[in-house]
Design a protein around this motif. Structure first.
Motif, PDB file in Angstrom:
ATOM      1  N   SER A 466      -6.791   4.740  -1.595  1.00 32.40           N
ATOM      2  CA  SER A 466      -7.742   4.088  -2.719  1.00 32.40           C
ATOM      3  C   SER A 466      -7.539   2.741  -2.969  1.00 32.40           C
ATOM      4  CB  SER A 466      -7.957   5.070  -3.769  1.00 32.40           C
ATOM      5  OG  SER A 466      -9.002   4.384  -4.678  1.00 32.40           O
ATOM      6  N   PHE A 467      -6.215   2.365  -3.435  1.00 35.62           N
ATOM      7  CA  PHE A 467      -5.833   1.073  -3.766  1.00 35.62           C
ATOM      8  C   PHE A 467      -5.815   0.191  -2.690  1.00 35.62           C
ATOM      9  CE2 PHE A 467      -2.525   2.258  -7.612  1.00 35.62           C
ATOM     10  CZ  PHE A 467      -3.808   2.943  -8.371  1.00 35.62           C
ATOM     11  N   ASP A 468      -5.686   0.558  -1.367  1.00 30.66           N
ATOM     12  CA  ASP A 468      -5.700  -0.327  -0.338  1.00 30.66           C
ATOM     13  C   ASP A 468      -7.202  -0.739   0.034  1.00 30.66           C
ATOM     14  OD1 ASP A 468      -3.190   0.098   0.269  1.00 30.66           O
ATOM     15  OD2 ASP A 468      -3.253   1.222   1.889  1.00 30.66           O
ATOM     16  N   GLU A 469      -8.185   0.190  -0.217  1.00 32.92           N
ATOM     17  CA  GLU A 469      -9.544  -0.168  -0.067  1.00 32.92           C
ATOM     18  C   GLU A 469     -10.003  -1.109  -1.249  1.00 32.92           C
ATOM     19  OE1 GLU A 469     -11.594   3.529  -0.246  1.00 32.92           O
ATOM     20  OE2 GLU A 469     -11.020   4.053   1.841  1.00 32.92           O
ATOM     21  N   ILE A 470      -9.417  -1.032  -2.577  1.00 33.98           N
ATOM     22  CA  ILE A 470      -9.884  -1.785  -3.395  1.00 33.98           C
ATOM     23  C   ILE A 470      -9.202  -3.382  -3.345  1.00 33.98           C
ATOM     24  CG2 ILE A 470      -9.487  -2.414  -6.138  1.00 33.98           C
ATOM     25  CD1 ILE A 470      -9.167   0.638  -6.533  1.00 33.98           C
ATOM     26  N   VAL A 476      -6.837  -9.701  -2.371  1.00 33.54           N
ATOM     27  CA  VAL A 476      -5.475 -10.002  -2.849  1.00 33.54           C
ATOM     28  C   VAL A 476      -4.776  -9.433  -1.654  1.00 33.54           C
ATOM     29  CG1 VAL A 476      -5.918  -9.795  -5.022  1.00 33.54           C
ATOM     30  CG2 VAL A 476      -5.466  -7.916  -3.937  1.00 33.54           C
ATOM     31  N   TYR A 477      -3.267  -9.764  -1.537  1.00 33.74           N
ATOM     32  CA  TYR A 477      -2.638  -9.268  -0.479  1.00 33.74           C
ATOM     33  C   TYR A 477      -1.549  -7.940  -0.899  1.00 33.74           C
ATOM     34  CZ  TYR A 477       1.040  -9.098   3.253  1.00 33.74           C
ATOM     35  OH  TYR A 477       1.695  -8.721   4.233  1.00 33.74           O
ATOM     36  N   LYS A 478      -1.624  -7.043  -0.275  1.00 35.58           N
ATOM     37  CA  LYS A 478      -0.384  -6.121  -0.610  1.00 35.58           C
ATOM     38  C   LYS A 478       0.875  -6.470  -0.162  1.00 35.58           C
ATOM     39  CE  LYS A 478       0.515  -1.193   0.185  1.00 35.58           C
ATOM     40  NZ  LYS A 478       0.083   0.016   1.136  1.00 35.58           N
ATOM     41  N   VAL A 479       1.856  -6.615  -1.093  1.00 30.19           N
ATOM     42  CA  VAL A 479       3.281  -6.806  -0.539  1.00 30.19           C
ATOM     43  C   VAL A 479       4.055  -5.592  -0.204  1.00 30.19           C
ATOM     44  CG1 VAL A 479       5.317  -8.203  -1.462  1.00 30.19           C
ATOM     45  CG2 VAL A 479       3.011  -8.876  -2.452  1.00 30.19           C
ATOM     46  N   GLU A 480       4.052  -4.716  -1.101  1.00 29.41           N
ATOM     47  CA  GLU A 480       5.006  -3.464  -0.640  1.00 29.41           C
ATOM     48  C   GLU A 480       4.696  -2.428  -1.476  1.00 29.41           C
ATOM     49  OE1 GLU A 480       9.027  -4.035  -0.783  1.00 29.41           O
ATOM     50  OE2 GLU A 480       8.907  -5.217  -2.875  1.00 29.41           O
ATOM     51  N   THR A 481       4.945  -1.114  -1.364  1.00 32.01           N
ATOM     52  CA  THR A 481       5.075   0.025  -2.195  1.00 32.01           C
ATOM     53  C   THR A 481       6.397   0.432  -1.941  1.00 32.01           C
ATOM     54  OG1 THR A 481       4.315   1.467  -0.382  1.00 32.01           O
ATOM     55  CG2 THR A 481       2.677   0.639  -1.735  1.00 32.01           C
ATOM     56  N   ILE A 482       7.087   0.890  -3.325  1.00 32.38           N
ATOM     57  CA  ILE A 482       8.534   1.462  -3.246  1.00 32.38           C
ATOM     58  C   ILE A 482       8.241   2.651  -4.126  1.00 32.38           C
ATOM     59  CG2 ILE A 482      10.808   1.210  -3.907  1.00 32.38           C
ATOM     60  CD1 ILE A 482      10.341  -1.966  -3.453  1.00 32.38           C
ATOM     61  N   PRO A 629     -12.253 -14.526  -2.146  1.00 35.74           N
ATOM     62  CA  PRO A 629     -12.263 -15.259  -0.936  1.00 35.74           C
ATOM     63  C   PRO A 629     -12.332 -14.451   0.450  1.00 35.74           C
ATOM     64  CG  PRO A 629     -10.086 -14.659  -2.063  1.00 35.74           C
ATOM     65  CD  PRO A 629     -11.439 -14.230  -2.868  1.00 35.74           C
ATOM     66  N   ARG A 630     -13.151 -14.849   1.509  1.00 38.60           N
ATOM     67  CA  ARG A 630     -13.591 -14.247   2.631  1.00 38.60           C
ATOM     68  C   ARG A 630     -12.299 -14.530   3.565  1.00 38.60           C
ATOM     69  NH1 ARG A 630     -16.808 -10.504   2.927  1.00 38.60           N
ATOM     70  NH2 ARG A 630     -17.315 -11.196   4.966  1.00 38.60           N
ATOM     71  N   ALA A 631     -11.319 -15.599   3.132  1.00 41.96           N
ATOM     72  CA  ALA A 631     -10.104 -15.814   4.161  1.00 41.96           C
ATOM     73  C   ALA A 631      -9.002 -15.046   3.583  1.00 41.96           C
ATOM     74  CB  ALA A 631      -9.950 -17.446   4.266  1.00 41.96           C
ATOM     75  N   SER A 632      -9.101 -14.198   2.573  1.00 47.81           N
ATOM     76  CA  SER A 632      -7.869 -13.565   2.362  1.00 47.81           C
ATOM     77  C   SER A 632      -7.078 -12.742   3.326  1.00 47.81           C
ATOM     78  CB  SER A 632      -8.114 -12.597   1.232  1.00 47.81           C
ATOM     79  OG  SER A 632      -8.850 -11.524   1.550  1.00 47.81           O
ATOM     80  N   ALA A 633      -5.770 -12.791   3.055  1.00 47.88           N
ATOM     81  CA  ALA A 633      -4.934 -11.805   4.107  1.00 47.88           C
ATOM     82  C   ALA A 633      -5.515 -10.552   4.754  1.00 47.88           C
ATOM     83  CB  ALA A 633      -3.395 -11.940   3.763  1.00 47.88           C
ATOM     84  N   ALA A 634      -5.771  -9.603   3.358  1.00 44.73           N
ATOM     85  CA  ALA A 634      -6.114  -8.412   3.646  1.00 44.73           C
ATOM     86  C   ALA A 634      -7.656  -8.371   4.355  1.00 44.73           C
ATOM     87  CB  ALA A 634      -6.198  -7.516   2.408  1.00 44.73           C
ATOM     88  N   GLN A 635      -8.496  -9.186   4.004  1.00 41.35           N
ATOM     89  CA  GLN A 635      -9.718  -9.196   4.343  1.00 41.35           C
ATOM     90  C   GLN A 635      -9.795  -9.692   5.641  1.00 41.35           C
ATOM     91  OE1 GLN A 635     -12.307  -8.032   2.380  1.00 41.35           O
ATOM     92  NE2 GLN A 635     -14.029  -8.555   3.688  1.00 41.35           N
ATOM     93  N   THR A 636      -8.995 -10.607   6.120  1.00 41.22           N
ATOM     94  CA  THR A 636      -8.970 -11.417   7.378  1.00 41.22           C
ATOM     95  C   THR A 636      -8.644 -10.230   8.493  1.00 41.22           C
ATOM     96  OG1 THR A 636      -8.333 -13.545   6.302  1.00 41.22           O
ATOM     97  CG2 THR A 636      -7.888 -12.986   8.879  1.00 41.22           C
TER      98      THR A 636
END
Length: 694
Positions: A466-470, A476-482, A629-636
């Motif tokens: 769910s967070f990944d979809e958000i 924004v870019y997801k760095v990591e999950t620990i 931003p349409r060019a965001s890393a996740a969106q790209t």
């Protein structure tokens, strides 16, 4: 139809002259996926022109120049199939080569049985050149032919030739071009001397007509009125009562492309002539329809459109026309064209019908064996080609899957740099302004004690999915999950001035998603806490095994501390993040004072007092916000997957048209993850999105 030999020549030229990258673009513009063409492959008639025009669109070189260069390249390309050996022995001199040019395709008929070649003949030869006539049922290949002529003159005869266009006509689906070839014809005088010597030998040798007709059993002799005076014994056995009839009523002139008249024949004595009977002689099947013109001869165009099976029912003769002065007649020295032994048996021909000196005996028998071998080789080549195409498709599919996985692990810009062979250090980059968000689950240890391991994994997977979809929606870019900690960054790797706003919006969406999250076998509700801080960081890839995109700097530690001292279902941000929001988006968010954060970290962050006021984010006052931003890393990454699918579909459907482009734009707008705002706000965002707060 067109053989793949011509297409393969064009493809090879583009790859060698412009490079693989241009060839990929040409394929896209042309709307094709195929990379390999075999010489015997049947292709569409217009494919050659489409490739040349696509190359023009990509390279901006003129179509005429590209076509001429491809023609010039053709002789070099023929070496791939060793056909250049045939070209080398076609003539002792350049004029002889040009005079035999019309016969070149005749020598290739066993390799290319469906070939529909052009026609050439020369006239007005002099010490400074000659006039060349070019006729073809295909249009648009004039510059291709000119390039071939210049290459042959240079490569085989060390002669430079200038080509002057005298006339260009299109008549009855036939392109007729007259060219004057200017070159140093050094052999012209020598040839006149050799002709005089041969004439002296002719005057000493006399043979009777009986011997003449025995030597050439398929000869046809006709006078100036085009009436047949005599025929050889071979034709007497196959065609009855030819003598006294007009040759134009009994035969069609298939080649060369000239009118079947005395004067035209006299001008083309150096060409191979092909005659075909007007009526079927090998089968009484009435389904064969014979079209005849007003003078009783069959139209060549109608015959050329017949199937091979129907064409085999007609007798075809190929040979040379020459004028016999003593008889005041033209003699056609022809031999039957037999494609296989089955047709020969059906026609009533036998090996001993051919003259002993005639190599047709050997050709008929040898061609059957060679034809079987050729079919086997072509079948094997076809299988290899199909296997190559299948492997290329599998490779492309696996490449997409690998890229998709790689772009999920690393930002696309960073991954592309690493794929070029650059070191990890080259990917390091300093960002003067980003916003980092940390979240974790309140009482996670206690929750885990009430569930088994599988249930914990399912729970975390559900929440993080769910967070990944958000984050895709907020740029924004997801760095990591620990474990239960979830870290994202806004403003890196794609820079944006609105990084603080995107991180706050994302955090609010996280809280909303957790409220609706249902966990099986867990009665109490799930609570998370979030912490946000803005500042400079250094970003790069570390490690050789399982490399990750990591952020370094005090900003990361402070953001983590903001989360640690936050409260359940609260978003705690630093004073610096609040100041950035108030600077660029005043009165948009509501904040509430929390407590003062004190740490030695703040000393290194250039805050002399060693403390920082913290704030809870209460809510957002305005529903409207800037586009993400349409060019965001996740969106790209997501968009690239969609773009590849669109590209595959477009390659199947051909080049994009204004209609299809408009349809794609509509689909893209429907996929937008933001609320539309006014044109003024969008324009302001476009001008300022590249700036970074300092």
């Amino acid at each position: 139809t067109m053989y793949g030999l011509i297409i393969d020549n064009i493809v090879t030229y583009i790859k060698e002259h412009y490079g693989e990258a241009v060839w990929v673009e040409v394929k896209y513009v042309c709307g094709i996926e195929q990379d390999v063409y075999t010489m015997d492959e049947i292709c569409s008639e217009g494919l050659a022109h489409r490739l040349i025009w696509a190359c023009h669109d990509v390279t901006n070189d003129t179509v005429d120049a590209i076509t001429a260069d491809i023609g010039y390249f053709f002789y070099k390309f023929l070496g791939k199939y060793e056909f250049n050996k045939i070209v080398r022995v076609l003539g002792r001199t350049f004029p002889q080569f040009l005079n035999g040019l019309d016969n070149l395709h005749e020598y290739l008929r066993f390799s290319f049985p469906k070939l529909k070649p052009p026609s050439f003949y020369c006239e007005h030869e002099s010490r400074t050149g000659l006039t060349l006539h070019y006729r073809s049922k295909r249009r648009g290949y004039l510059h291709y032919v000119k390039g071939q002529i210049k290459c042959i003159a240079r490569e085989l005869f060390q002669t430079d030739v200038e080509i002057e266009l005298l006339d260009h006509e299109n008549d009855n689906n036939m392109e007729h071009v007259i060219m004057r070839l200017h070159f140093n014809n050094v052999h012209f005088t020598r040839r006149e001397y050799d002709s005089l010597q041969i004439q002296g030998v002719k005057e000493k040798i006399r043979i009777t007509s009986d011997i003449f007709f025995d030597i050439f059993p398929f000869i046809i002799v006709f006078n100036r009125g085009m009436r047949i005076r005599n025929v050889g014994i071979g034709l007497v056995r196959m065609l009855r009562n030819l003598v006294g009839k007009k040759i134009t009523s009994e035969f069609i002139l298939m080649r060369p492309f000239i009118r079947f008249r005395w004067e035209e024949i006299m001008l083309h004595s150096n060409n191979i002539f092909e005659l075909m009977t007007t009526d079927a002689v090998f089968d009484d099947d009435e389904s064969v329809v014979v079209y005849k013109s007003s003078d009783g001869s069959m139209l060549a165009d109608e015959r050329s459109r017949m199937s091979e099976k129907n064409l085999e029912k007609f007798l075809t003769l190929k040979g040379q026309m020459f004028y016999m002065e003593e008889w005041e007649s033209i003699c056609f020295m022809g031999i039957p064209v037999v494609s296989n032994l089955g047709q020969m048996h059906k026609s009533g021909l036998f090996i001993n019908d051919f003259a002993l000196h005639d190599s047709s005996r050997d050709l008929v028998l040898a061609s059957t064996q060679q034809s079987a071998e050729l079919r086997l080789l072509l079948h094997q080549e076809g299988q290899k080609r199909q296997n190559m195409i299948d492997n290329m498709k599998k490779l492309k599919s696996e490449r997409k899957r690998t890229d998709k996985l790689l772009y999920q692990l690393l930002p696309r810009t960073v991954a592309d740099v690493l794929r070029k062979g650059e070191s990890a250090v080259a990917c390091c980059e300093t960002f003067s302004g980003v916003t980092i968000l940390f979240t974790d689950i309140v009482g996670f240890t206690n929750i885990c004690s009430k569930m088994n391991a599988i249930e914990v994994v399912v729970f975390l997977n559900s929440m993080y999915t769910s967070f990944d979809e958000i984050i895709d929606m907020h740029g924004v870019y997801k760095v990591e999950t620990i474990g239960d900690a979830y870290m994202i960054v806004s403003g890196a790797p794609i820079r944006t001035r609105n990084h603080a706003e995107y991180a706050l919006d994302c955090a609010m969406s996280f809280l909303g998603a957790v409220k609706t999250l249902e966990v099986k076998n867990l009665k109490e509700s799930i609570n998370i806490r979030a912490g946000i801080h803005s500042g400079p960081v250094i970003a790069g890839v570390v490690g050789l095994k399982m490399p990750r995109y990591c952020l370094f700097g005090d900003t990361v530690a402070i953001a983590n501390a903001m989360e640690s001292c936050s409260k359940p279902m609260k978003i705690q941000c630093s004073e610096k993040t609040k100041d950035i929001i108030e600077l660029y988006r005043p009165d948009t968010y509501t904040f509430q004072r929390s407590s003062v954060f004190e740490s030695k970290l703040l000393q290194r962050c250039e805050i002399a007092r060693g403390s920082m006021q913290m704030y809870f984010l209460v809510g957002k006052n305005s529903a409207a916000r800037l586009p993400t931003p349409r060019a965001s890393a996740a969106q790209t990454s997501a968009e690239n997957t969609e773009a590849e699918s669109e590209e595959d579909e477009q390659q199947k459907n051909g080049p994009a048209t204004p209609t299809t482009l408009a349809a794609h734009e509509v689909q893209k707008k429907r996929r937008m993850s933001y609320t539309p705002v006014s044109d003024a706000e969008i324009d302001h965002f476009s001008r300022t999105s590249s700036t970074v707060p300092r």
